[in-house]
Scaffold this active site. Structure first.
Site, short mmCIF file in Angstrom:
data_model
loop_
_atom_site.label_atom_id
_atom_site.label_comp_id
_atom_site.label_asym_id
_atom_site.label_seq_id
_atom_site.Cartn_x
_atom_site.Cartn_y
_atom_site.Cartn_z
N LYS A 84 0.85 -1.05 0.23
CA LYS A 84 -0.08 -0.11 0.03
C LYS A 84 0.99 1.33 0.06
CE LYS A 84 -4.39 -1.25 0.30
NZ LYS A 84 -5.59 -0.72 -0.29
N ASP A 133 -8.55 1.13 7.65
CA ASP A 133 -8.43 0.20 8.94
C ASP A 133 -6.99 -0.15 9.08
OD1 ASP A 133 -8.37 -1.51 6.65
OD2 ASP A 133 -10.14 -2.35 7.03
C1 PLP Z 1 -2.25 -6.20 2.87
C2 PLP Z 1 -3.40 -5.91 1.97
N1 PLP Z 1 -3.48 -6.95 0.67
C3 PLP Z 1 -4.37 -6.79 -0.11
C4 PLP Z 1 -5.30 -5.52 -0.02
C5 PLP Z 1 -6.48 -5.50 -0.97
O1 PLP Z 1 -6.47 -4.35 -1.88
P1 PLP Z 1 -7.68 -3.81 -2.51
O2 PLP Z 1 -8.52 -3.44 -1.50
O3 PLP Z 1 -7.13 -2.97 -3.42
O4 PLP Z 1 -8.36 -5.04 -3.09
C6 PLP Z 1 -5.22 -4.87 1.10
C7 PLP Z 1 -6.02 -3.84 1.18
O5 PLP Z 1 -6.13 -2.82 2.15
C8 PLP Z 1 -4.12 -4.95 2.10
O6 PLP Z 1 -3.82 -4.24 3.10
#
Ligand code: PLP
Length: 410
Positions: A84, A133
């Site tokens: 992220k 979150d």
């Molecule tokens: C560690 C992690 N992996 C995957 C995702 C999924 O991303 P998206 O919401 O763009 O599908 C998130 C989303 O917050 C995340 O924090």
């Protein structure tokens, strides 16, 4: 531990997938090689930029009956702990360039932002905000601190104190709201309107597309690094999804680069937060109601990002859901590998692609449906490390430091 215990899982083949469909002009305006090059030219100048490791897991691949499994480990990304870091912070940078460019009536580049003291001063009058979150808010706060603008982050009642402190560490004002995630989104939106702040969200909806598009363009740098480091083009990619922006950025990369040889693309969600699978089943975007109760907090999303849906609706071959217990097994498998595979610290939202791939490989009909076989080259994206260290230690039975120490001495 080389094999995953049996867990119930759902695999839905996407009836709208067309192997010969071109990437198309519409999708090209969203994610394209030029936008990725621009993101790369910005993000690689940030302090601490380094490619994250791409780990080969040959023992696991042998036990799954495939040629290879590679796992891109985002746990060390910019010291923030997840992929992220690439998205929210990049969207902050793009917003500041656009906003100051409009104020001054000229083009403002990212390099200008970093080198011109007057622009830096002007950034201090701009406030960015979002509800989160965890990981996305951390990225926005970090980007704001790096580029010198103000930042207010909204978290809901059950976000851990550890996650709150991790955001505050980057100088953001953190506001804890009383309700759930949706309430915090509304509060951020209301305060942004009242105060002239800019919302940096990672999900898109009608009338709000530019910023989530920038977020996804930032994510694509992770895919680019991966493809450059892979010995061969993958045949199968399993990616976990919340609102779908991450999975769509990965899917679009392969589709745009080589439409003729797209890997089989599987989107993986928690069984209690399966908005993409439900949308695929229905043929239109549907919101999943309920408490979205899953350990995989980053994937606990009830509504699909519209931009992501534009790509995944016909770009994904299949949608899969797994239970929380399978994700926990995936974390433990990476923490205690056998057969010489490297030790990896993967957080609860990071690993879903791994159990999905292994469960599919162990199941004859899923194996056949996805064309998994001894020549398959499977690619996974480990999207976070132990971003909630206490929860990681509780689920794996050891802290990340202990896991790595035990791995080094094995
Ligand atoms: C560690 C992690 N992996 C995957 C995702 C999924 O991303 P998206 O919401 O763009 O599908 C998130 C989303 O917050 C995340 O924090």
């Amino acid at each position: 531990m080389t094999q995953l215990a049996q867990h119930p899982f759902t695999l839905l083949s996407n009836s709208r997938f067309r192997p010969s469909e071109t990437y198309g002009e519409h999708r090209s305006t969203l994610l394209n090689a030029g936008a990725l090059a621009r993101a790369q030219s910005v993000i690689t100048t940030w302090p601490g930029y380094a490619q994250t490791p791409l780990c080969s897991l040959p023992a696991l691949a042998r036990s799954a009956g495939v040629a290879s499994i590679h796992y891109k480990d985002e746990g060390s990304r910019f010291g923030l702990g997840s992929f992220k870091a690439l998205g929210g912070a990049y969207a902050v940078a793009r917003l500041l360039c656009r906003e100051l460019g409009q104020q001054l009536g000229r083009v403002v580049s990212h390099a200008d932002l970093q080198s011109d003291p007057a622009l830096r001063q002007a950034c201090a009058d701009i406030t960015v905000t979002c509800a989160t979150d965890g990981n996305h808010g951390r990225s926005v706060a970090w980007g704001a601190q790096m580029l010198g603008c103000r930042c207010v982050i909204y978290i809901h009642a059950t976000v851990s104190e550890g996650r709150k402190e991790a955001i505050a560490r980057y100088g953001a004002q953190v506001v804890r709201t009383t309700g759930n995630y949706d309430d915090s989104v509304q509060e951020a939106d209301r305060d942004a309107r009242a105060n002239g702040w800019f919302v940096i969200s990672d999900t898109s909806y009608p009338g709000y597309m530019d910023i989530p598009r920038d977020v996804m363009q930032g994510y694509q740098l992770m895919v680019h690094e991966t493809v450059n480091a892979l010995p061969q083009w993958p045949t199968h990619v399993f990616v976990q999804a919340g609102v779908g922006g991450f999975a769509a950025a990965v899917c679009a990369y392969f589709w745009e680069r080589n439409a003729q040889q797209r890997p089989v693309f599987v989107v993986v969600e928690p069984e209690r937060a399966d908005c993409l699978l439900q949308s695929a089943r229905t043929g239109a975007v549907v919101a999943v109601k309920g408490d979205l109760d899953t350990l995989m907090a980053g994937l606990a999303c009830g509504e699909v990002s519209l931009l992501a849906w534009d790509i995944l609706a016909t770009g994904a071959n299949a949608f899969c859901t797994i239970p929380d217990a399978a994700a926990v097994d995936g974390m433990r498998l990476l923490a205690s590998p056998t057969g010489g595979d490297p030790v990896i610290v993967g957080g609860e939202s990071a690993v879903a692609g791994l159990p999905a791939a292994l469960l599919a490989a162990q199941d004859s009909s899923a194996r056949a449906a996805l064309g998994l076989g001894p020549d398959s080259r499977v690619l996974l994206f480990g999207s976070e490390g132990d971003t909630d260290p206490a929860l990681y230690a509780q689920l794996v039975g050891r802290s990340a430091a202990e896991v790595l120490r035990d791995g080094a001495s094995a």
